[in-house]
Design a protein around this motif. Sequence first.
Motif, PDB file in Angstrom:
ATOM      1  N   SER A   1       1.300  -2.378  -3.494  1.00 28.49           N
ATOM      2  CA  SER A   1       0.314  -1.743  -2.633  1.00 28.49           C
ATOM      3  C   SER A   1      -0.187  -2.734  -1.585  1.00 28.49           C
ATOM      4  O   SER A   1      -0.623  -3.827  -1.907  1.00 28.49           O
ATOM      5  CB  SER A   1      -0.778  -1.146  -3.516  1.00 28.49           C
ATOM      6  OG  SER A   1      -2.012  -1.580  -3.180  1.00 28.49           O
TER       7      SER A   1
ATOM      8  N   ASP B   1      -2.345  -4.087   1.673  1.00 30.21           N
ATOM      9  CA  ASP B   1      -3.594  -4.008   2.430  1.00 30.21           C
ATOM     10  C   ASP B   1      -3.395  -4.834   3.704  1.00 30.21           C
ATOM     11  O   ASP B   1      -3.529  -6.060   3.692  1.00 30.21           O
ATOM     12  CB  ASP B   1      -4.757  -4.549   1.595  1.00 30.21           C
ATOM     13  CG  ASP B   1      -6.097  -4.352   2.286  1.00 30.21           C
ATOM     14  OD1 ASP B   1      -6.131  -4.380   3.532  1.00 30.21           O
ATOM     15  OD2 ASP B   1      -7.108  -4.176   1.578  1.00 30.21           O
TER      16      ASP B   1
ATOM     17  N   GLU C   1       9.012  -2.938   1.678  1.00 34.39           N
ATOM     18  CA  GLU C   1       7.778  -2.154   1.845  1.00 34.39           C
ATOM     19  C   GLU C   1       6.779  -2.821   2.776  1.00 34.39           C
ATOM     20  O   GLU C   1       6.096  -2.155   3.540  1.00 34.39           O
ATOM     21  CB  GLU C   1       7.138  -1.894   0.480  1.00 34.39           C
ATOM     22  CG  GLU C   1       7.963  -0.915  -0.316  1.00 34.39           C
ATOM     23  CD  GLU C   1       7.137  -0.072  -1.280  1.00 34.39           C
ATOM     24  OE1 GLU C   1       5.919   0.092  -1.043  1.00 34.39           O
ATOM     25  OE2 GLU C   1       7.729   0.401  -2.257  1.00 34.39           O
TER      26      GLU C   1
END
Length: 383
Positions: free
Chosen positions: A130, A132, A152
Amino acid sequence: MAEKTFQFPTYFKLLLIIITTLGKIVTAEEISAVENISDKLRNDTESLWKVSRDFGNIVHEVPAMVFHPASVDDIANLIKSSYSSPVPFAIAARGQGHSTGGQAMARDGVVVDMAALRRERKKKGVGGISIDVYGEYVDVGGEQLWIDVLNETVENGVAPISWTDYLYLSVGGTLSNAGISGQSFRYGPQISNVLEMDVVTGTDVFVKWIRLLYSDFSAFTRDQERLISIKALDYLEGNLLMHQGPINNWRSSFFPLSDHLRIATLITKHKILYCLELSKYYYHHQSQENVNKEIEELLEGMGNIPGFYYEKHVSYVEFLNRVRSGELWLQSQGLWEVPHPWLNLFIPKSQIMQFNSGVFRGIIFKRNITTGPVLVYPMNRSK
Ligand SMILES: Cc1cc2nc3c(=O)[nH]c(=O)nc-3n(C[C@H](O)[C@H](O)[C@H](O)COP(=O)(O)OP(=O)(O)OC[C@H]3O[C@@H](n4cnc5c(N)ncnc54)[C@H](O)[C@@H]3O)c2cc1C
């Protein structure tokens, strides 16, 4: 030809490195008996063979079982089951098995196949990566592959700054040996770019928390200084008990009510008592007896007043959050919003005796000044 530009974040936040426990032989029956996770254990020949070798192909160790976790909780449960078995069994995480010396193997123990967790996360669409962009970090599961982290992050216009040459390695695997490559001279190895790491231990931490009383300040400071020099404890402080203040001050209540009278009598006799406070952390799997024995040896020959020894066993969180209950109590009594004169001082060791006679005895005690908590404890200057 237009060149695509990327924003390169300064740091890379990593998360979730798993286990590393060691121990002794386990039987398939023993582990299979563990509730909730037994269906994730394999011991067929093919599964065992796959994790008994690595890229080096020199060391070959056969585990009793291979574990296919579907969640981090599964891994924690496996570790807990090892700790609770009479003899803990070996557990090794296996990322891609690209080690060369059997590092991801566990003879007669359990190999945790991290690829299974990766597959499971993908299936559930939970990803494990994930990003940020504004915080300039990426939060990654230890089971993830660097190639996926690259793909990613780059899609979002950012990327980590320190790499390994080859990217089909797991994040947990490379961080276990730092992760070194041609960027390290400039940014450090991968591990130096980790902001934060969660470690699955499967154990709970407890604290043995002790208070001892002294009437002699020089014995008190001598013992405090000896204890911090040994570095065997996890915490050491000290405080004053005077008749102007409560026995259990608001920062923490410790002494049992049944002993308040004894302690108060002692304070009247000596005017000021010095309370040495220390603690030692221990893990669930360590027997409390070991910690007790260790502390007993550590406290041998100390100059505290015999018969005034107090101890508690509390959780790690309870210990670290010990001041909070006092705060809540004061708030409930309307005593929190009052003036709070406050003084912190570092005093050289050479002056500490004079400080005691001049300030503690000469001013606070003699002038009968009502005090709140007075803490006194040594520091190592190098820290
Ligand atoms: C072709 C090739 C190129 C390489 N290039 C580089 C390079 O440029 N720079 C470099 O630094 N290294 C390089 N390596 C070495 C590689 O980084 C290490 O061998 C690394 O440990 C392998 O990662 P892995 O995912 O295969 O880990 P594994 O071999 O499966 O495990 C390695 C260790 O990490 C532990 N581990 C694995 N996952 C976790 C986890 N999630 N939590 C806790 N512990 C875990 C294992 O228990 C074991 O002790 C290369 C290796 C190969 C085969």
